[in-house]
Design a protein around this motif. Sequence first.
Motif, PDB file in Angstrom:
ATOM      1  N   ASP A  70       0.861  -1.177   0.000  1.00 57.64           N
ATOM      2  CA  ASP A  70       0.000   0.000   0.000  1.00 57.64           C
ATOM      3  C   ASP A  70       0.904   1.235   0.000  1.00 57.64           C
ATOM      4  O   ASP A  70       1.711   1.400   0.917  1.00 57.64           O
ATOM      5  N   THR A 115      -0.377  -5.238   1.731  1.00 57.55           N
ATOM      6  CA  THR A 115      -1.833  -5.155   1.846  1.00 57.55           C
ATOM      7  C   THR A 115      -2.496  -5.738   0.611  1.00 57.55           C
ATOM      8  O   THR A 115      -2.165  -5.378  -0.511  1.00 57.55           O
ATOM      9  N   GLN A 136      -6.190  -5.813  -1.041  1.00 54.45           N
ATOM     10  CA  GLN A 136      -7.512  -5.206  -0.918  1.00 54.45           C
ATOM     11  C   GLN A 136      -8.249  -5.407  -2.225  1.00 54.45           C
ATOM     12  O   GLN A 136      -7.703  -5.160  -3.296  1.00 54.45           O
ATOM     13  N   THR A 170      -9.964  -6.629   3.048  1.00 52.66           N
ATOM     14  CA  THR A 170      -8.646  -6.037   3.230  1.00 52.66           C
ATOM     15  C   THR A 170      -7.839  -6.964   4.128  1.00 52.66           C
ATOM     16  O   THR A 170      -8.288  -7.319   5.220  1.00 52.66           O
TER      17      THR A 170
END
Length: 177
Positions: A26, A33, A35, A113
């Motif tokens: 991210d 991350t 997502q 997430t």
Amino acid sequence: MKYLVAISLLFSLNVLSSGQSGLPIDPLTNKITWQETIPLDSITRDEMFDRCKRWLAHYYKIESFTIDSKVSYTVATNADFIINLTYDFKYKSQNKISYVITLNQKEGKYRVTITDFTFYKVSSGVKTQLPLEQAYAKMTSQNKGETTAQVKTEIDKVLADLKIFMVKGYVKTQDDW
């Protein structure tokens, strides 16, 4: 032309060796991350919330969640899995990777997430736990590849199971016939 190809090759090798983990980072938090927002028009927001809770409870075999808010339509829990890394070219070490999975629902879609990854060697204990980003930076190139492959495999398995469950609303039990 050959000169241009050589420069392109050198540049791409430099980018690959510049600390890129091969895992999604991210840009705002600099954390690994995953997502994804998945459209799901066939059920209501309330039903999606209930399915998310049922899936988390079933998949992770838990009874309570770290976040369980019908007001914000958010449910989250901590989870972990084991990976095996090679050292000294022949020995394996067990390592635990923990993470937080958060599911949010809106009308017609839900978002998953997966972030806050931590890493520690099982034999060393939880007191040696580091954010995965820091542990990754200290790994050998062989361990980086093994870590990337095993983390991606585990997260892909989690996401695939979630998507199937959210559409069907139940887990298919094995037939004993």
